[in-house]
Design an enzyme around this catalytic site. Structure first.
Site, mmCIF file in Angstrom:
data_model
loop_
_atom_site.group_PDB
_atom_site.id
_atom_site.type_symbol
_atom_site.label_atom_id
_atom_site.label_comp_id
_atom_site.label_asym_id
_atom_site.label_seq_id
_atom_site.Cartn_x
_atom_site.Cartn_y
_atom_site.Cartn_z
ATOM 1 N N LEU A 15 0.829 -1.211 0.000
ATOM 2 C CA LEU A 15 0.000 0.000 0.000
ATOM 3 C C LEU A 15 0.858 1.253 0.000
ATOM 4 O O LEU A 15 0.491 2.269 -0.593
ATOM 5 C CB LEU A 15 -0.948 -0.001 1.204
ATOM 6 N N ASP A 34 10.835 3.279 5.919
ATOM 7 C CA ASP A 34 10.618 1.835 6.040
ATOM 8 C C ASP A 34 11.876 1.240 6.652
ATOM 9 O O ASP A 34 12.898 1.942 6.762
ATOM 10 C CB ASP A 34 10.327 1.212 4.656
ATOM 11 N N GLY A 72 3.268 1.409 8.320
ATOM 12 C CA GLY A 72 4.367 0.501 8.678
ATOM 13 C C GLY A 72 3.953 -0.502 9.738
ATOM 14 O O GLY A 72 3.234 -0.169 10.682
ATOM 15 N N SER A 111 -7.112 -2.530 10.715
ATOM 16 C CA SER A 111 -7.473 -3.652 9.834
ATOM 17 C C SER A 111 -8.843 -4.203 10.216
ATOM 18 O O SER A 111 -9.261 -4.123 11.383
ATOM 19 C CB SER A 111 -6.429 -4.761 9.968
ATOM 20 N N ASN A 112 -9.484 -4.815 9.242
ATOM 21 C CA ASN A 112 -10.751 -5.516 9.515
ATOM 22 C C ASN A 112 -10.528 -6.640 10.531
ATOM 23 O O ASN A 112 -11.490 -7.086 11.164
ATOM 24 C CB ASN A 112 -11.349 -6.049 8.222
ATOM 25 N N HIS A 113 -9.273 -7.072 10.711
ATOM 26 C CA HIS A 113 -9.017 -8.154 11.669
ATOM 27 C C HIS A 113 -9.121 -7.688 13.128
ATOM 28 O O HIS A 113 -9.114 -8.523 14.035
ATOM 29 C CB HIS A 113 -7.682 -8.828 11.355
ATOM 30 N N TYR A 136 -2.395 -10.270 15.552
ATOM 31 C CA TYR A 136 -2.324 -9.160 14.586
ATOM 32 C C TYR A 136 -3.521 -8.209 14.744
ATOM 33 O O TYR A 136 -3.357 -6.986 14.856
ATOM 34 C CB TYR A 136 -2.269 -9.750 13.165
ATOM 35 N N SER A 165 -9.750 -5.751 2.223
ATOM 36 C CA SER A 165 -8.762 -6.458 1.388
ATOM 37 C C SER A 165 -8.395 -5.540 0.230
ATOM 38 O O SER A 165 -9.143 -5.427 -0.744
ATOM 39 C CB SER A 165 -9.363 -7.752 0.828
ATOM 40 N N ARG A 174 -15.222 -14.046 -0.255
ATOM 41 C CA ARG A 174 -15.135 -13.126 0.892
ATOM 42 C C ARG A 174 -14.823 -11.702 0.443
ATOM 43 O O ARG A 174 -15.396 -10.742 0.941
ATOM 44 C CB ARG A 174 -14.055 -13.618 1.865
HETATM 45 P P1 NAI Z 1 3.354 -4.563 3.592
HETATM 46 O O1 NAI Z 1 3.934 -5.639 4.428
HETATM 47 O O2 NAI Z 1 3.470 -4.679 2.127
HETATM 48 O O3 NAI Z 1 3.944 -3.147 4.067
HETATM 49 C C1 NAI Z 1 4.253 -2.880 5.411
HETATM 50 C C2 NAI Z 1 5.622 -2.267 5.469
HETATM 51 O O4 NAI Z 1 5.938 -2.015 6.844
HETATM 52 C C3 NAI Z 1 6.729 -3.161 4.906
HETATM 53 O O5 NAI Z 1 7.377 -2.511 3.832
HETATM 54 C C4 NAI Z 1 7.646 -3.406 6.078
HETATM 55 O O6 NAI Z 1 9.021 -3.428 5.736
HETATM 56 C C5 NAI Z 1 7.325 -2.234 6.998
HETATM 57 N N1 NAI Z 1 7.628 -2.547 8.393
HETATM 58 C C6 NAI Z 1 7.347 -3.683 9.085
HETATM 59 N N2 NAI Z 1 7.866 -3.616 10.310
HETATM 60 C C7 NAI Z 1 8.481 -2.416 10.411
HETATM 61 C C8 NAI Z 1 9.213 -1.772 11.435
HETATM 62 N N3 NAI Z 1 9.438 -2.361 12.626
HETATM 63 N N4 NAI Z 1 9.711 -0.541 11.185
HETATM 64 C C9 NAI Z 1 9.515 0.054 9.994
HETATM 65 N N5 NAI Z 1 8.830 -0.498 8.981
HETATM 66 C C10 NAI Z 1 8.325 -1.727 9.184
HETATM 67 O O7 NAI Z 1 1.811 -4.420 4.022
HETATM 68 P P2 NAI Z 1 0.647 -3.643 3.249
HETATM 69 O O8 NAI Z 1 -0.261 -4.642 2.666
HETATM 70 O O9 NAI Z 1 1.197 -2.567 2.400
HETATM 71 O O10 NAI Z 1 -0.131 -2.994 4.487
HETATM 72 C C11 NAI Z 1 0.157 -1.691 4.942
HETATM 73 C C12 NAI Z 1 -0.594 -1.485 6.247
HETATM 74 O O11 NAI Z 1 -1.983 -1.653 6.032
HETATM 75 C C13 NAI Z 1 -0.200 -2.492 7.336
HETATM 76 O O12 NAI Z 1 -0.152 -1.832 8.580
HETATM 77 C C14 NAI Z 1 -1.324 -3.505 7.312
HETATM 78 O O13 NAI Z 1 -1.512 -4.119 8.574
HETATM 79 C C15 NAI Z 1 -2.508 -2.631 6.906
HETATM 80 N N6 NAI Z 1 -3.537 -3.390 6.213
HETATM 81 C C16 NAI Z 1 -3.348 -3.828 4.924
HETATM 82 C C17 NAI Z 1 -4.335 -4.534 4.258
HETATM 83 C C18 NAI Z 1 -4.213 -4.947 2.836
HETATM 84 O O14 NAI Z 1 -5.210 -5.411 2.249
HETATM 85 N N7 NAI Z 1 -3.035 -4.821 2.220
HETATM 86 C C19 NAI Z 1 -5.617 -4.852 4.940
HETATM 87 C C20 NAI Z 1 -5.698 -4.365 6.287
HETATM 88 C C21 NAI Z 1 -4.705 -3.635 6.891
HETATM 89 C C1 15L Z 2 -5.159 -7.656 6.417
HETATM 90 O O1 15L Z 2 -5.170 -7.006 7.458
HETATM 91 C C2 15L Z 2 -3.900 -8.134 5.804
HETATM 92 O O2 15L Z 2 -2.836 -7.257 6.023
HETATM 93 C C3 15L Z 2 -4.047 -8.417 4.324
HETATM 94 O O3 15L Z 2 -2.917 -9.119 3.863
HETATM 95 C C4 15L Z 2 -5.307 -9.227 4.047
HETATM 96 O O4 15L Z 2 -5.255 -10.466 4.709
HETATM 97 C C5 15L Z 2 -6.500 -8.447 4.550
HETATM 98 O O5 15L Z 2 -6.343 -8.075 5.904
HETATM 99 C C6 15L Z 2 -7.811 -9.235 4.394
HETATM 100 O O6 15L Z 2 -8.505 -9.418 5.392
HETATM 101 O O7 15L Z 2 -8.122 -9.633 3.266
#
Ligand code: NAI
Ligand code: 15L
Length: 263
Positions: A15, A34, A72, A111-113, A136, A165, A174
């Site tokens: 994202l 990051d 992050g 998150s939805n979780h 999580y 998602s 879903r």
């Molecule tokens: P992603 O894993 O691709 O990006 C998260 C980034 O956070 C990574 O680049 C990682 O290196 C960085 N990170 C992890 N631990 C860290 C730390 N200790 N210090 C600094 N950076 C750190 O995940 P994504 O999919 O881009 O998600 C972004 C955010 O959105 C997350 O917080 C995730 O929980 C939330 N989210 C995403 C969903 C999705 O559908 N992609 C759904 C629900 C929530």
């Molecule tokens: C999340 O919170 C996760 O980061 C993502 O990878 C998906 O699992 C999403 O929820 C989901 O519920 O589809």
């Protein structure tokens, strides 16, 4: 208020990369952070590597910005030590850094979780109390409370997005309920950057016909989703999650993982 200087954490992620691309050249400063590599800075970008668990580094990271988009963290289920450091300590550090730096607002990727243990026949809103489906999900519920502390006590506008998602297309049945299109994700964050609020929790979801979430609060902030997962129904309706538990609860596959409760 239109922020001009923005910090994006998790900028190398799925994202984060999407926002980096969409926001390129639109703000006076886009500070990208990051723990993994982010490549070269483009025009208007600043690259600041940082581990969110490092309080002093996060404090410095937050200096001189108007708004923070906090993506992050670890986005999947894993052990307590990692969850605590990256997601809980990391989010506390981020808000504390924002407070010390006088940042106007933080948009927090929940998150939805955080509400994954609600069954699929319940319609939720941002006011629905958490029912986390995992460690999580709990870290996200805690993050929402951290946001409330810093909003109501310290005046930092906080918008928590319980993201569904976020994918290019829904990939199973879903996701016909939980899908957030990439375009709508950007629109939701844009609304969060300019709207007037103190502390809000909304869902990060497109205008899906089958949505489980009443997102009127997000619409009041100016979010106008343009996509509906139903467009893809014929393609993915028969792609079901593997277990009855995953199909029955909003958290999907996070629910059967380590499940030992009442079925
Ligand atoms: P992603 O894993 O691709 O990006 C998260 C980034 O956070 C990574 O680049 C990682 O290196 C960085 N990170 C992890 N631990 C860290 C730390 N200790 N210090 C600094 N950076 C750190 O995940 P994504 O999919 O881009 O998600 C972004 C955010 O959105 C997350 O917080 C995730 O929980 C939330 N989210 C995403 C969903 C999705 O559908 N992609 C759904 C629900 C929530
Ligand atoms: C999340 O919170 C996760 O980061 C993502 O990878 C998906 O699992 C999403 O929820 C989901 O519920 O589809």
């Amino acid at each position: 208020m239109n922020p001009r200087r923005i910090l994006l954490t998790g900028a190398a992620g799925r994202l984060g990369s999407l926002l980096r691309h969409s926001f390129a050249g639109r703000y006076q400063l886009l500070r990208l952070s990051d723990i993994v590599t982010l490549g070269d800075a483009g025009k208007g970008e600043e690259i600041v590597p940082c581990d969110l668990a490092d309080a002093a580094a996060v404090r410095a990271l937050c200096e001189g910005v108007d708004a923070i988009i906090h993506l992050g963290g670890i986005p999947y289920e894993t052990g307590w030590p990692e969850m605590l450091q990256s997601n809980i300590v990391g989010t506390i550090n981020l808000y504390e850094g924002a407070r010390r730096a006088g940042v106007d607002r933080v948009i927090f990727a929940s998150s939805n979780h955080a509400t994954g243990m609600y069954p699929n026949d319940r319609t939720l809103s941002g006011e629905s109390p958490p029912r986390p489906d995992s460690r999580y999900g709990l870290t996200k519920a805690i993050g929402e409370d951290v946001a409330a502390l810093y909003a109501y006590k310290h005046g930092i506008r906080s918008l928590c997005l319980r993201i569904g998602s976020c994918l290019p297309e829904p990939d199973n049945r879903r996701a016909l309920s939980t899908w957030l299109s990439h375009g709508d994700f950007v629109r939701l964050v844009e609304a969060g950057l300019t709207a007037d609020y103190v502390h809000e929790i909304v869902y990060g979801v497109s205008r899906n016909t089958r949505s489980w979430w009443d997102n009127a609060a997000a619409y009041r902030l100016g979010y106008e989703p343009q996509d509906d997962a139903e467009t893809y129904a014929a393609k993915v309706e028969t792609v079901e999650l593997a277990t009855e538990l995953a199909r029955s609860y909003q958290g999907g596959n996070f629910v059967p993982d380590e499940f030992s409760g009442r079925k």
